[in-house]
Design an enzyme around this catalytic site. Structure first.
Site, PDB file in Angstrom:
ATOM      1  N   THR A  98       0.867  -1.095   0.080  1.00 52.34           N
ATOM      2  CA  THR A  98       0.050  -0.164   0.006  1.00 52.34           C
ATOM      3  C   THR A  98       0.991   1.383   0.053  1.00 52.34           C
ATOM      4  O   THR A  98       1.638   1.484   0.926  1.00 52.34           O
ATOM      5  CB  THR A  98      -0.946   0.160   1.268  1.00 52.34           C
ATOM      6  OG1 THR A  98      -1.962  -1.098   1.062  1.00 52.34           O
ATOM      7  CG2 THR A  98      -1.694   1.380   1.303  1.00 52.34           C
ATOM      8  N   LYS A 173      -7.556   1.715  -2.915  1.00 49.17           N
ATOM      9  CA  LYS A 173      -7.293   1.314  -1.469  1.00 49.17           C
ATOM     10  C   LYS A 173      -7.076   2.676  -0.597  1.00 49.17           C
ATOM     11  O   LYS A 173      -7.668   2.499   0.510  1.00 49.17           O
ATOM     12  CB  LYS A 173      -5.877   0.713  -1.411  1.00 49.17           C
ATOM     13  CG  LYS A 173      -5.318   0.290  -0.241  1.00 49.17           C
ATOM     14  CD  LYS A 173      -5.908  -0.708   0.513  1.00 49.17           C
ATOM     15  CE  LYS A 173      -5.443  -1.066   2.054  1.00 49.17           C
ATOM     16  NZ  LYS A 173      -4.139  -1.604   1.963  1.00 49.17           N
ATOM     17  N   LYS A 248      -0.631   5.118   8.440  1.00 52.43           N
ATOM     18  CA  LYS A 248      -0.059   5.209   7.684  1.00 52.43           C
ATOM     19  C   LYS A 248      -0.988   5.536   6.137  1.00 52.43           C
ATOM     20  O   LYS A 248      -0.883   6.306   5.377  1.00 52.43           O
ATOM     21  CB  LYS A 248       0.635   3.835   7.033  1.00 52.43           C
ATOM     22  CG  LYS A 248       1.270   3.796   5.612  1.00 52.43           C
ATOM     23  CD  LYS A 248       1.642   2.438   5.496  1.00 52.43           C
ATOM     24  CE  LYS A 248       2.005   2.030   3.748  1.00 52.43           C
ATOM     25  NZ  LYS A 248       2.344   0.649   3.444  1.00 52.43           N
TER      26      LYS A 248
END
Length: 303
Positions: A98, A173, A248
């Site tokens: 990611t 995402k 994050k």
């Protein structure tokens, strides 16, 4: 071509990558794996993965190279540091890390310049989904590259969605996890308010899970113990999906919001709350543990 005729190089055998690679072995793929952590390599050996001494060796003679790494910098450094040149021409690179959309697009360009094919394929579903092979993959790349990657992704996941061109898998995402982070904060605040008003957690769950408040953060990852026995709240908030990872992902979302001029007050505030939660020592807890921070602050305490 059968699966045992296909060699997969897998770089990054941690909590997510290790189980993903193990599922490929179970499906008959030959998997060569590398990680910097000795314990991850030991588990990989037990799972039937052929452990090699470097990322470059994992890519050598592989038909597909999968990377699952902590950040875009790691991916780009690895691509520029010899991973692409170690692979034979036309290798399919699948990055399931990611990372920032810009980094994902830069990785695509590097792969193509080196004569390879490439897709970004970040995942949702956490460690349990990785182990069970029930991840959701959000894929960005050319149609033909997506189709080439699909058989492997379907081994490791239950849902595989082609979202668009290079970097768009990462975009999906980031947007998905912004929804999740905001939802978990809203659910947690509602439970704390319910407690203040004399409403039991079970009663609130029974209402909201069957009404307009229903969402994944409530029905699968409920932040209070009891209503959903499998949720991390019943195991002292052992992750699941760690708060550090939510920090994050929301940081990536915040960067994208700023870069694209989106006025997203809830997304930005969620990023701030999870950053504070992480920085005050709770990054190793499940992201649903933020309810304890909300409860403590509501009682005039800090954790």
């Amino acid at each position: 071509m059968s699966t045992n005729d296909i060699t997969v190089g897998f770089v990054g055998l941690g909590h997510m990558g290790g189980p993903m690679a193990a599922n490929l072995v179970k499906a008959g793929y030959v998997v060569k794996g590398f990680d910097l952590v000795p314990a991850a390599l030991e588990q990989a050996r037990r799972d039937g993965i052929t452990v090699v001494d470097s990322a470059a060796l994992a890519a050598t003679d592989a038909d597909v190279v999968v990377t699952m790494l902590p950040s875009g910098k790691h991916v780009l450094d690895l691509y520029e540091g010899g991973l692409l040149t170690a692979a034979r021409q036309g290798t399919l690179f699948v990055d399931s890390s990611t990372i920032d959309v810009a980094d994902a697009r830069a990785a695509h360009e590097l792969a193509e310049q080196a004569g390879h094919r490439s897709v970004d394929a970040p995942v949702s579903g956490g460690v349990m989904g990785a182990a069970a092979g029930t991840l959701a993959f959000m894929v960005g790349g050319a149609d033909e590259d997506f189709e080439a990657a699909r058989p492997l992704l379907e081994v490791m996941g239950r849902k595989v969605v082609h979202c668009g061109g290079p970097g768009v898998g990462q975009a999906a995402k980031i947007c998905n996890n912004m929804i999740l982070g905001v939802s978990m904060i809203a659910i947690s605040e509602a439970f704390v308010l319910g407690e203040k008003l004399g409403l039991s957690n079970q009663a609130l769950f029974d209402v909201a899970s069957n009404a307009s408040g229903q969402c994944w953060a409530l029905t699968t990852n409920c932040p209070v113990p009891g209503p959903v026995p499998a949720s991390p709240a019943n195991n002292d908030y052992q992750p699941g999906f760690a708060a550090a990872l939510m920090d994050k992902d929301l940081g990536l979302a915040a960067n994208a919001l700023r870069a694209n001029g989106v006025d997203a007050e809830l997304g930005m505030r969620a990023a701030e709350l999870y950053r504070r939660f992480h920085e005050t020592g709770h990054g190793g807890e499940d992201f649903s543990a933020i309810i304890r921070d909300i409860r403590d602050r509501s009682n005039g305490e800090t954790r």
